[in-house]
Design an enzyme around this catalytic site. Structure first.
Site, PDB file in Angstrom:
ATOM      1  N   LYS A   2      -0.555  -0.767   7.783  1.00 26.54           N
ATOM      2  CA  LYS A   2      -0.487   0.066   6.572  1.00 26.54           C
ATOM      3  C   LYS A   2      -0.867  -0.784   5.348  1.00 26.54           C
ATOM      4  CE  LYS A   2       0.738   3.528   3.781  1.00 26.54           C
ATOM      5  NZ  LYS A   2       1.916   4.154   3.277  1.00 26.54           N
ATOM      6  N   HIS A  45      -3.136  14.314   9.709  1.00 27.97           N
ATOM      7  CA  HIS A  45      -2.337  14.793   8.580  1.00 27.97           C
ATOM      8  C   HIS A  45      -2.910  16.008   7.869  1.00 27.97           C
ATOM      9  CE1 HIS A  45      -0.006  11.278   9.313  1.00 27.97           C
ATOM     10  NE2 HIS A  45       0.757  11.444   8.247  1.00 27.97           N
ATOM     11  N   GLU A  88       3.821   8.223  13.204  1.00 27.85           N
ATOM     12  CA  GLU A  88       2.897   7.418  12.393  1.00 27.85           C
ATOM     13  C   GLU A  88       2.402   6.193  13.184  1.00 27.85           C
ATOM     14  OE1 GLU A  88       1.848   8.669   9.623  1.00 27.85           O
ATOM     15  OE2 GLU A  88       3.419  10.159   9.259  1.00 27.85           O
ATOM     16  N   HIS A 121       8.193  16.343   9.354  1.00 23.99           N
ATOM     17  CA  HIS A 121       6.904  15.677   9.163  1.00 23.99           C
ATOM     18  C   HIS A 121       6.425  15.052  10.485  1.00 23.99           C
ATOM     19  CE1 HIS A 121       3.692  13.692   7.028  1.00 23.99           C
ATOM     20  NE2 HIS A 121       4.078  12.521   7.511  1.00 23.99           N
ATOM     21  N   ARG A 147      -8.140   4.819   1.991  1.00 27.23           N
ATOM     22  CA  ARG A 147      -6.863   5.187   2.638  1.00 27.23           C
ATOM     23  C   ARG A 147      -7.002   6.445   3.496  1.00 27.23           C
ATOM     24  NH1 ARG A 147      -1.414   3.840  -0.837  1.00 27.23           N
ATOM     25  NH2 ARG A 147      -2.147   2.056  -1.999  1.00 27.23           N
ATOM     26  N   ASN A 179      -4.945   9.251   7.109  1.00 22.86           N
ATOM     27  CA  ASN A 179      -4.773  10.699   7.104  1.00 22.86           C
ATOM     28  C   ASN A 179      -5.004  11.347   8.472  1.00 22.86           C
ATOM     29  OD1 ASN A 179      -3.906  11.951   4.854  1.00 22.86           O
ATOM     30  ND2 ASN A 179      -5.813  13.095   4.578  1.00 22.86           N
ATOM     31  N   ARG A 199      10.454   0.661 -18.766  1.00 19.49           N
ATOM     32  CA  ARG A 199       9.114   0.175 -18.368  1.00 19.49           C
ATOM     33  C   ARG A 199       9.129  -0.813 -17.190  1.00 19.49           C
ATOM     34  NH1 ARG A 199       7.900  -0.114 -24.032  1.00 19.49           N
ATOM     35  NH2 ARG A 199       6.887   1.833 -24.630  1.00 19.49           N
ATOM     36  N   LYS A 250       3.047   3.776  -3.393  1.00 17.76           N
ATOM     37  CA  LYS A 250       3.158   5.130  -3.951  1.00 17.76           C
ATOM     38  C   LYS A 250       4.626   5.563  -4.023  1.00 17.76           C
ATOM     39  CE  LYS A 250      -0.232   7.349  -1.442  1.00 17.76           C
ATOM     40  NZ  LYS A 250      -1.004   8.556  -1.144  1.00 17.76           N
ATOM     41  N   GLU A 303      -5.772   3.859  -4.546  1.00 21.21           N
ATOM     42  CA  GLU A 303      -6.338   5.042  -3.889  1.00 21.21           C
ATOM     43  C   GLU A 303      -7.500   5.649  -4.682  1.00 21.21           C
ATOM     44  OE1 GLU A 303      -3.545   8.272  -3.132  1.00 21.21           O
ATOM     45  OE2 GLU A 303      -4.068   8.182  -1.007  1.00 21.21           O
ATOM     46  N   HIS A 340      -0.061  18.601   7.304  1.00 22.86           N
ATOM     47  CA  HIS A 340       0.407  19.042   5.977  1.00 22.86           C
ATOM     48  C   HIS A 340       0.392  20.565   5.872  1.00 22.86           C
ATOM     49  CE1 HIS A 340      -0.481  14.865   4.107  1.00 22.86           C
ATOM     50  NE2 HIS A 340       0.763  14.959   4.540  1.00 22.86           N
TER      51      HIS A 340
HETATM   52  N1  LIG Z   1       5.344   6.806  -0.734  1.00 23.47           N
HETATM   53  C1  LIG Z   1       4.643   6.891   0.360  1.00 23.47           C
HETATM   54  O1  LIG Z   1       3.632   6.228   0.548  1.00 23.47           O
HETATM   55  C2  LIG Z   1       5.091   7.841   1.436  1.00 23.47           C
HETATM   56  C3  LIG Z   1       4.478   7.839   2.706  1.00 23.47           C
HETATM   57  C4  LIG Z   1       4.964   8.697   3.693  1.00 23.47           C
HETATM   58  C5  LIG Z   1       6.033   9.540   3.406  1.00 23.47           C
HETATM   59  N2  LIG Z   1       6.583   9.513   2.151  1.00 23.47           N
HETATM   60  C6  LIG Z   1       7.725  10.369   1.819  1.00 23.47           C
HETATM   61  O2  LIG Z   1       8.819   9.973   2.615  1.00 23.47           O
HETATM   62  C7  LIG Z   1       9.688  11.076   2.787  1.00 23.47           C
HETATM   63  C8  LIG Z   1      10.082  11.170   4.228  1.00 23.47           C
HETATM   64  O3  LIG Z   1      10.761   9.991   4.556  1.00 23.47           O
HETATM   65  P1  LIG Z   1      11.816   9.946   5.754  1.00 23.47           P
HETATM   66  O4  LIG Z   1      11.220  10.529   6.981  1.00 23.47           O
HETATM   67  O5  LIG Z   1      12.349   8.559   5.803  1.00 23.47           O
HETATM   68  O6  LIG Z   1      12.866  11.030   5.281  1.00 23.47           O
HETATM   69  P2  LIG Z   1      14.307  11.050   4.577  1.00 23.47           P
HETATM   70  O7  LIG Z   1      14.475  10.031   3.546  1.00 23.47           O
HETATM   71  O8  LIG Z   1      14.484  12.476   4.163  1.00 23.47           O
HETATM   72  O9  LIG Z   1      15.234  10.760   5.789  1.00 23.47           O
HETATM   73  C9  LIG Z   1      15.256  11.678   6.855  1.00 23.47           C
HETATM   74  C10 LIG Z   1      16.691  12.059   7.226  1.00 23.47           C
HETATM   75  O10 LIG Z   1      17.252  10.964   7.929  1.00 23.47           O
HETATM   76  C11 LIG Z   1      18.491  10.578   7.356  1.00 23.47           C
HETATM   77  N3  LIG Z   1      18.566   9.140   7.572  1.00 23.47           N
HETATM   78  C12 LIG Z   1      18.001   8.155   6.845  1.00 23.47           C
HETATM   79  N4  LIG Z   1      18.182   6.973   7.470  1.00 23.47           N
HETATM   80  C13 LIG Z   1      18.877   7.245   8.606  1.00 23.47           C
HETATM   81  C14 LIG Z   1      19.374   6.446   9.680  1.00 23.47           C
HETATM   82  N5  LIG Z   1      19.158   5.124   9.712  1.00 23.47           N
HETATM   83  N6  LIG Z   1      20.054   7.036  10.687  1.00 23.47           N
HETATM   84  C15 LIG Z   1      20.276   8.361  10.673  1.00 23.47           C
HETATM   85  N7  LIG Z   1      19.822   9.191   9.688  1.00 23.47           N
HETATM   86  C16 LIG Z   1      19.132   8.621   8.678  1.00 23.47           C
HETATM   87  C17 LIG Z   1      18.439  11.037   5.944  1.00 23.47           C
HETATM   88  O11 LIG Z   1      19.727  11.303   5.471  1.00 23.47           O
HETATM   89  C18 LIG Z   1      17.600  12.305   6.027  1.00 23.47           C
HETATM   90  O12 LIG Z   1      18.397  13.403   6.338  1.00 23.47           O
HETATM   91  C19 LIG Z   1       8.946  12.311   2.282  1.00 23.47           C
HETATM   92  O13 LIG Z   1       9.454  12.683   1.013  1.00 23.47           O
HETATM   93  C20 LIG Z   1       7.506  11.823   2.136  1.00 23.47           C
HETATM   94  O14 LIG Z   1       6.825  12.475   1.080  1.00 23.47           O
HETATM   95  C21 LIG Z   1       6.149   8.680   1.177  1.00 23.47           C
END
Ligand SMILES: NC(=O)c1ccc[n+]([C@@H]2O[C@H](COP(=O)([O-])OP(=O)(O)OC[C@H]3O[C@@H](n4cnc5c(N)ncnc54)[C@H](O)[C@@H]3O)[C@@H](O)[C@H]2O)c1
Length: 351
Positions: free
Chosen positions: A215, A237, A174, A253, A230, A234, A111, A133, A225, A241
């Site tokens: 943000k 997006h 972003e 992305h 929020r 978008n 928890r 999130k 949300e 998406h």
């Molecule tokens: N929770 C939220 O509010 C929210 C908002 C936006 C996106 N997301 C989520 O975030 C994820 C995408 O995040 P991301 O773009 O960070 O992707 P990721 O975590 O997949 O990282 C992208 C790639 O970069 C590599 N990597 C990470 N740090 C690195 C660095 N410093 N140098 C070189 N390579 C590196 C990773 O190994 C991976 O292959 C998605 O799953 C998306 O749904 C969540």
């Protein structure tokens, strides 16, 4: 201010997060609690990870595929084996995927554990680590299971962004979104610089802090949300998406968001809401930062439209999307489905 680490408080609902950003910001972190660490990061930046005791680390694969229920189970099993107590610290070191998985673990294991974030991609430093999130993918649906939980502390160490410009380009999508939709000074800063000058000085750090603030302030208006506040996040997006889903994530992305911003600007222009030539400015930014325009076929656009039509954001035959109006501004447009489809198809012919 040159080279200094910036610290500030971000407020989201009842939660206060300490946000720390700068070169080698990880340096001040202590060894308390358990660490979930991206395998990729530990390979690329071993010197950053070796400050934490190996016995406290759980290494996980990253990327979208890590947000799986069996990964969640496996990490919880290790936490149980190590007799990790409720309310102890759980720190993640990795991108948004590791953050989403770790946030979900922190909010559910016994928890609740106290969450700290060390996001390592630009996207996770300015976006996914903020807002609470988290989630894992389930039954083929992205983020199908998750909760809201804000970290107590976020440490955005800019060194993590120095070895791979693509990590910056992905997150820049972003930043550009925030610039066109909420704060045009961001676009001016980007236009007055290039990749080298952004990286070699305090500009990147200041951009990160400003965008984290944006943000957080949007999420603070709607912590769970529930109020639609929020939606502004978008911008670009809805289309992005659709494209991402149809490409089965072969289009990243960031690339999809850049395309989505341009596409939705075109829709806004056709609808008569957009009063400036944002698309030319987008083209300039892409050239300046080496961001490639993705090729999207007619079939992909058709598929994206079908995906959007099945999206959860459609209510009572209407879709709400932020439309670009003036530099740094968007207005919410509640469009009948037929109107949206017509704008989408017209914009597609002009892209
Ligand atoms: N929770 C939220 O509010 C929210 C908002 C936006 C996106 N997301 C989520 O975030 C994820 C995408 O995040 P991301 O773009 O960070 O992707 P990721 O975590 O997949 O990282 C992208 C790639 O970069 C590599 N990597 C990470 N740090 C690195 C660095 N410093 N140098 C070189 N390579 C590196 C990773 O190994 C991976 O292959 C998605 O799953 C998306 O749904 C969540």
């Amino acid at each position: 201010m040159s080279g200094e680490t910036v610290r500030k408080k971000l407020t989201i609902g009842y939660d206060e997060t300490e946000y720390v950003c700068g070169k080698n910001a990880i340096e001040a972190e202590n060894d308390e609690g358990t660490f979930i660490v991206s395998e990729t990061i530990s390979n690329i930046y071993p010197e950053k990870i070796k400050r934490f005791s190996e016995g406290k680390i759980i290494f996980v694969e990253d990327g979208e595929n890590s947000k799986r229920i069996d990964n969640y189970e496996e990490v919880c099993r290790i936490l149980m084996e190590r007799e990790v107590e409720r309310n102890s610290y759980l720190t993640y070191i990795g991108g948004g995927t590791i953050g989403d998985l770790s946030g979900f673990i922190a909010s559910t294991y016994k928890r609740g554990l106290r969450l700290k974030a060390i996001p390592t991609t630009l996207l996770s430093q300015i976006d996914s680590s903020i807002g609470g999130k988290n989630g894992i993918n389930f039954s083929g649906v992205k983020n199908a299971i998750g909760t809201f939980r804000n970290p107590e502390r976020i440490v955005a160490d800019t060194d993590f962004l120095m070895k791979n410009d693509q990590i910056i380009r992905e997150g820049m999508a972003e930043i550009i979104k925030h610039g066109f939709s909420m704060d045009y000074t961001i676009i001016e800063t980007l236009l007055n610089n290039d990749m080298e000058s952004v990286k070699n000085g305090d500009i990147l750090r200041d951009l990160i802090v400003k965008n984290a603030d944006i943000k957080a302030s949007v999420c603070n208006q709607d912590p769970y949300e529930l109020l639609g506040r929020r939606y502004v996040l978008n911008f670009g997006h809805t289309v992005a998406h659709g494209i991402e889903a149809i490409s089965r994530n072969s289009i990243t992305h960031g690339a999809a968001v850049i395309y989505g911003i341009m596409y939705e600007m075109k829709m806004s222009e056709i609808y008569g809401m957009m009063k400036y030539d944002g698309i030319s400015i987008m083209n300039k930014l892409m050239k300046r930062y080496g961001i490639n325009k993705i090729e999207v076929s007619d079939e992909m656009l058709d598929g994206s439209l079908s995906y959007i039509m099945n999206d959860k954001k459609i209510r009572n035959g209407k879709i709400t999307i932020p439309m670009a109006t003036k530099p740094g501004m968007t207005n919410m447009a509640e469009l009948k489905i037929e109107v949206f489809k017509e704008l989408f198809l017209k914009a597609g012919r002009m892209m």
